[in-house]
Design an enzyme around this catalytic site. Structure first.
Site, PDB file in Angstrom:
ATOM      1  N   ARG A 268      11.747  -5.184   4.791  1.00  0.00           N
ATOM      2  CA  ARG A 268      11.393  -3.766   4.577  1.00  0.00           C
ATOM      3  C   ARG A 268      12.345  -2.842   5.340  1.00  0.00           C
ATOM      4  NH1 ARG A 268       5.346  -1.775   5.383  1.00  0.00           N
ATOM      5  NH2 ARG A 268       5.547  -2.646   7.480  1.00  0.00           N
TER       6      ARG A 268
ATOM      7  N   LYS B 296       0.834  -1.218   0.000  1.00  0.00           N
ATOM      8  CA  LYS B 296       0.000   0.000   0.000  1.00  0.00           C
ATOM      9  C   LYS B 296       0.864   1.262   0.000  1.00  0.00           C
ATOM     10  CE  LYS B 296      -2.034  -1.182   3.856  1.00  0.00           C
ATOM     11  NZ  LYS B 296      -1.355  -2.464   4.131  1.00  0.00           N
TER      12      LYS B 296
ATOM     13  N   ARG C 105      11.482  -0.919  10.788  1.00  0.00           N
ATOM     14  CA  ARG C 105      10.412  -0.568  11.713  1.00  0.00           C
ATOM     15  C   ARG C 105      10.412  -1.512  12.905  1.00  0.00           C
ATOM     16  NH1 ARG C 105       4.960   0.343   8.241  1.00  0.00           N
ATOM     17  NH2 ARG C 105       4.151  -0.782  10.037  1.00  0.00           N
TER      18      ARG C 105
ATOM     19  N   ARG D  48      -9.522   1.322   8.597  1.00  0.00           N
ATOM     20  CA  ARG D  48      -8.924   0.005   8.765  1.00  0.00           C
ATOM     21  C   ARG D  48      -9.914  -1.019   9.302  1.00  0.00           C
ATOM     22  NH1 ARG D  48      -3.187   0.540   8.884  1.00  0.00           N
ATOM     23  NH2 ARG D  48      -2.038  -1.283   9.543  1.00  0.00           N
TER      24      ARG D  48
ATOM     25  N   ARG E  48       0.219  -9.022  13.442  1.00  0.00           N
ATOM     26  CA  ARG E  48      -0.458  -8.008  12.631  1.00  0.00           C
ATOM     27  C   ARG E  48      -1.297  -8.657  11.529  1.00  0.00           C
ATOM     28  NH1 ARG E  48       4.521  -5.164  10.919  1.00  0.00           N
ATOM     29  NH2 ARG E  48       3.257  -3.891   9.554  1.00  0.00           N
TER      30      ARG E  48
HETATM   31  P1  ADP Z   1       2.240  -1.839   3.245  1.00  0.00           P
HETATM   32  O1  ADP Z   1       2.221  -0.330   3.170  1.00  0.00           O
HETATM   33  O2  ADP Z   1       1.024  -2.473   2.601  1.00  0.00           O
HETATM   34  O3  ADP Z   1       2.485  -2.356   4.620  1.00  0.00           O
HETATM   35  P2  ADP Z   1       4.816  -1.577   1.862  1.00  0.00           P
HETATM   36  O4  ADP Z   1       4.514  -0.722   0.680  1.00  0.00           O
HETATM   37  O5  ADP Z   1       5.514  -0.926   3.006  1.00  0.00           O
HETATM   38  O6  ADP Z   1       3.475  -2.339   2.362  1.00  0.00           O
HETATM   39  O7  ADP Z   1       5.671  -2.825   1.327  1.00  0.00           O
HETATM   40  C1  ADP Z   1       6.187  -3.819   2.229  1.00  0.00           C
HETATM   41  C2  ADP Z   1       7.558  -4.309   1.733  1.00  0.00           C
HETATM   42  O8  ADP Z   1       7.392  -5.003   0.501  1.00  0.00           O
HETATM   43  C3  ADP Z   1       8.556  -3.169   1.458  1.00  0.00           C
HETATM   44  O9  ADP Z   1       9.840  -3.613   1.829  1.00  0.00           O
HETATM   45  C4  ADP Z   1       8.463  -2.962  -0.058  1.00  0.00           C
HETATM   46  O10 ADP Z   1       9.679  -2.460  -0.611  1.00  0.00           O
HETATM   47  C5  ADP Z   1       8.159  -4.374  -0.549  1.00  0.00           C
HETATM   48  N1  ADP Z   1       7.312  -4.377  -1.739  1.00  0.00           N
HETATM   49  C6  ADP Z   1       6.261  -3.547  -2.022  1.00  0.00           C
HETATM   50  N2  ADP Z   1       5.691  -3.863  -3.209  1.00  0.00           N
HETATM   51  C7  ADP Z   1       6.407  -4.931  -3.682  1.00  0.00           C
HETATM   52  C8  ADP Z   1       6.317  -5.744  -4.867  1.00  0.00           C
HETATM   53  N3  ADP Z   1       5.368  -5.516  -5.792  1.00  0.00           N
HETATM   54  N4  ADP Z   1       7.198  -6.758  -5.009  1.00  0.00           N
HETATM   55  C9  ADP Z   1       8.145  -7.000  -4.064  1.00  0.00           C
HETATM   56  N5  ADP Z   1       8.292  -6.276  -2.940  1.00  0.00           N
HETATM   57  C10 ADP Z   1       7.434  -5.260  -2.743  1.00  0.00           C
HETATM   58  P1  AMP Z   2       0.995   0.653   8.897  1.00  0.00           P
HETATM   59  O1  AMP Z   2       2.090   1.665   8.699  1.00  0.00           O
HETATM   60  O2  AMP Z   2      -0.236   0.954   8.091  1.00  0.00           O
HETATM   61  O3  AMP Z   2       1.485  -0.760   8.722  1.00  0.00           O
HETATM   62  O4  AMP Z   2       0.536   0.799  10.419  1.00  0.00           O
HETATM   63  C1  AMP Z   2       1.428   0.517  11.489  1.00  0.00           C
HETATM   64  C2  AMP Z   2       0.657   0.438  12.798  1.00  0.00           C
HETATM   65  O5  AMP Z   2       0.045   1.716  13.080  1.00  0.00           O
HETATM   66  C3  AMP Z   2      -0.472  -0.571  12.842  1.00  0.00           C
HETATM   67  O6  AMP Z   2      -0.032  -1.884  13.163  1.00  0.00           O
HETATM   68  C4  AMP Z   2      -1.371   0.043  13.941  1.00  0.00           C
HETATM   69  O7  AMP Z   2      -0.828  -0.217  15.230  1.00  0.00           O
HETATM   70  C5  AMP Z   2      -1.240   1.531  13.679  1.00  0.00           C
HETATM   71  N1  AMP Z   2      -2.278   2.032  12.733  1.00  0.00           N
HETATM   72  C6  AMP Z   2      -2.083   2.581  11.497  1.00  0.00           C
HETATM   73  N2  AMP Z   2      -3.255   2.947  10.935  1.00  0.00           N
HETATM   74  C7  AMP Z   2      -4.219   2.602  11.834  1.00  0.00           C
HETATM   75  C8  AMP Z   2      -5.649   2.689  11.850  1.00  0.00           C
HETATM   76  N3  AMP Z   2      -6.325   3.199  10.811  1.00  0.00           N
HETATM   77  N4  AMP Z   2      -6.303   2.240  12.944  1.00  0.00           N
HETATM   78  C9  AMP Z   2      -5.649   1.726  13.998  1.00  0.00           C
HETATM   79  N5  AMP Z   2      -4.314   1.606  14.046  1.00  0.00           N
HETATM   80  C10 AMP Z   2      -3.600   2.034  12.981  1.00  0.00           C
END
Ligand code: ADP
Ligand code: AMP
Length: 227
Positions: free
Chosen positions: A131, A17, A164, A92, A175
C-alpha cells in the site's frame, strides 16, 4: 422524509475499506469519513489528539475509545457535517458502536447499512505491504494491484506517494490480531440489529464496488444512489 445515505464499512485492515469509500465518494457523492485519516492528520498537525494517538497508531493498537469518540462527536457536531457519508474504521469495537448509536439518536444519523468486506489474512499482508498513500489527498494505491499512472506519484495531486508507518510486516500482523480480538465482535453487534451484510472483497476493486452498489440497491437505498 430522510433521503440521506449513511453506511459503514467494516473488515480487517487492508480489506479495501478506504479504497471502496473513496469510490463511493467519487461516484455516489458520499463523504468518506476515515478515522484513521483524521487521526493521521491530527498526528501530522501535532494537535492534542494527535499527540495522544501517535504511540497507539505506531504500535498498531487501537487509540483509546474516549479519544476517538470525542473526535467523531466533534466532527458530527460541526454545522457543515455531511448528511450522506460512508464511515471507514469507526465504530471499531462494541463500545464505540454504543457511543455512536447514542450520538446518532440525538443527531438523526443512524447507520442504515453495514457492509463487511471479507478477505483472508494472507491476502491482507500482501495488500498492506504494497500500500502507498498520497500524503495530500489520502488516495490509496498499491504498487502492483492499483499503481498510479506515473511512477509513485499521486494521479490527482502529483505528490510523491508514501508508505504508512504502520504498514510494516510486524505491525501489520499485530493489527490483524487486534482486529480478530476486538473488532470482530462488532459484526455481531450489527448482525443483531439486522444491519450486517457480507461482501467478498478478495476480488478486483471494481467487482467489489459493483457488489456493494448491488447490495445498496437490494436494500432499497438505490433511490439515493446518484451515480
Ligand atoms: P483498508 O482501508 O481496509 O485498510 P485499503 O483500501 O487501504 O484498505 O487497501 C489496502 C491495500 O490494498 C491498498 O494498497 C489498496 O490499493 C489495495 N487494494 C484495495 N482493494 C483491492 C482489491 N480489490 N484488490 C487488490 N488490491 C486492493
Ligand atoms: P486505519 O487507517 O483505519 O487502518 O487506522 C489506522 C490506525 O488508526 C489504527 O491501527 C488505530 O491505531 C487508529 N484508529 C483508526 N480508527 C480507530 C478507531 N475507530 N478506534 C481506535 N483506533 C483507531
Amino acid at each position: 422524509m430522510d433521503d440521506s445515505m449513511r453506511i459503514l464499512l467494516i473488515g480487517p485492515p487492508g480489506s479495501g475499506k478506504g479504497t471502496q469509500a473513496q469510490l463511493l465518494e467519487e461516484r455516489l457523492g458520499l463523504t468518506h469519513i476515515g478515522t484513521g485519516d483524521l487521526l493521521r492528520e491530527a498526528v501530522r498537525n501535532e494537535t492534542p489528539t494527535g499527540k495522544l494517538a501517535k504511540p497507539f497508531i505506531e504500535r498498531g493498537e487501537l487509540v483509546p475509545d474516549d479519544v476517538v469518540n470525542k473526535m467523531v462527536e466533534e466532527y458530527f457536531r460541526r454545522p457543515d457535517a455531511p448528511r450522506d457519508f460512508v464511515l471507514d474504521g469507526y465504530p471499531r469495537n462494541r463500545s464505540q458502536a454504543i457511543a455512536y448509536d447514542g450520538l446518532a439518536n440525538e443527531l438523526g444519523i443512524d447507520i442504515q447499512a453495514v457492509v463487511q468486506l471479507q478477505v483472508p489474512d494472507d491476502v491482507i499482508v500482501e495488500r498492506l505491504a504494497g500500500r502507498r498513500i498520497c500524503p495530500v489527498c489520502k488516495a490509496v494505491y498499491h504498487v502492483s494491484a492499483n499503481p498510479p499512472r506515473h511512477d509513485m506519484v499521486c494521479d490527482v495531486e502529483g505528490a510523491a506517494l508514501v508508505q504508512r508507518e504502520d504498514d510494516k510486516e510486524e505491525t501489520i500482523r499485530h493489527r490483524l490480531q487486534v482486529y480478530h480480538e476486538r473488532t470482530e465482535a462488532l459484526a455481531d453487534y450489527y448482525r443483531t440489529q439486522g444491519k450486517l451484510h457480507d461482501v467478498t472483497a478478495d476480488a478486483p476493486r471494481e467487482s467489489v464496488y459493483r457488489a456493494i452498489v448491488a447490495l445498496l440497491e437490494q436494500l432499497g437505498l438505490e433511490k439515493e444512489v446518484r451515480g
